[in-house]
Design a protein around this motif. Structure first.
Motif, PDB file in Angstrom:
ATOM      1  N   SER A   1     -43.967 -50.797  32.516  1.00 25.84           N
ATOM      2  CA  SER A   1     -42.731 -51.475  32.093  1.00 25.84           C
ATOM      3  C   SER A   1     -42.116 -50.770  30.894  1.00 25.84           C
ATOM      4  CB  SER A   1     -43.024 -52.939  31.752  1.00 25.84           C
ATOM      5  OG  SER A   1     -43.472 -53.631  32.895  1.00 25.84           O
TER       6      SER A   1
ATOM      7  N   PHE B   1     -35.535 -53.989  36.061  1.00 22.46           N
ATOM      8  CA  PHE B   1     -35.468 -55.134  35.162  1.00 22.46           C
ATOM      9  C   PHE B   1     -34.057 -55.390  34.642  1.00 22.46           C
ATOM     10  CE2 PHE B   1     -39.813 -53.263  34.441  1.00 22.46           C
ATOM     11  CZ  PHE B   1     -40.464 -54.180  35.256  1.00 22.46           C
TER      12      PHE B   1
ATOM     13  N   ASN C   1     -48.043 -49.976  40.082  1.00 18.89           N
ATOM     14  CA  ASN C   1     -46.764 -50.386  39.479  1.00 18.89           C
ATOM     15  C   ASN C   1     -45.575 -49.991  40.355  1.00 18.89           C
ATOM     16  OD1 ASN C   1     -48.096 -51.369  37.109  1.00 18.89           O
ATOM     17  ND2 ASN C   1     -48.164 -49.270  36.321  1.00 18.89           N
TER      18      ASN C   1
ATOM     19  N   GLN D   1     -45.048 -54.584  41.427  1.00 22.05           N
ATOM     20  CA  GLN D   1     -44.169 -54.772  40.275  1.00 22.05           C
ATOM     21  C   GLN D   1     -42.869 -55.384  40.788  1.00 22.05           C
ATOM     22  OE1 GLN D   1     -42.155 -51.467  37.987  1.00 22.05           O
ATOM     23  NE2 GLN D   1     -43.700 -52.011  36.470  1.00 22.05           N
TER      24      GLN D   1
END
Length: 198
Positions: free
Chosen positions: A78, A110, A157, A163
């Motif tokens: 992240s 995100f 991820n 994710q």
């Protein structure tokens, strides 16, 4: 110690408006976000070609290409994804200042990171495009074989598998690639941009 307090901004004698006038069009950052395999890079490449044919100055910042150079030291945590977005947005800001239409094709999973990218630009300069495609369809396409590797645990991820991907809450344009060809999607985006950049 904050070294920035010893740094002074040097104002250019040639303005962004001067450069836009030279290019004969407005400049902007066109940010394409979506799952891997949704068609972001394919659409961005077609759009870049079509704009070039309309005598518009463009440049494409592709997420994979950036990871071969400026972002090659970043992974997929992240934190690294956040830095990946920050660097790409800062590069895009330079291109926009140079009077160029810059297209960025990144998963950028995100919402918070995309908002921070938008914050670097004036309100009319950042155009967020959600390249919408179902996870099932992206997995069927799997052009780079990444979903298969993620399902086998060979990639960690991976967006959409282990994710999350947060779809944009209020994108400027949604392009659905589930049922439209890349050419149709590119034409939709080009028509939208031409109206925005008049």
């Amino acid at each position: 110690m904050d070294r920035r307090k010893h740094i002074t901004w040097s104002q250019s004698q040639v303005s962004k408006e001067n450069r836009q006038k030279l290019h004969n069009h407005k400049s902007c950052m066109v940010w394409l976000t979506g799952l891997s395999g949704s068609g972001k890079s394919t659409i961005a490449n077609i759009v870049q070609t079509k704009l070039y044919e309309l005598n518009m100055s463009t440049y494409l910042l592709d997420g994979d290409n950036l990871r071969h150079g400026i972002n090659k030291n970043l992974g997929f945590s992240s934190e690294d994804r956040k830095e990946n977005i920050r660097r790409t947005a800062e590069i895009g800001k330079l291109f926009v200042d140079a009077g160029i239409v810059v297209l960025a094709a990144l998963i950028s999973p995100f919402e918070e990171d995309r908002k921070l990218a938008r914050f670097l630009f004036t309100e009319d300069e950042f155009i967020e495009i959600y390249v919408e495609c179902s996870l099932e369809e992206c997995e069927l396409r799997d052009p780079k074989g990444l979903y298969k590797k993620a399902r086998l645990g060979e990639i960690k991820n991976f967006t959409g598998i282990d994710q999350i991907y947060e779809p944009p809450q209020s994108p400027d344009l949604v392009i659905s690639t589930n049922s439209k060809s890349p050419e149709e999607c590119a034409n939709e985006l080009v028509n939208y941009l031409i109206e925005r950049l008049k």
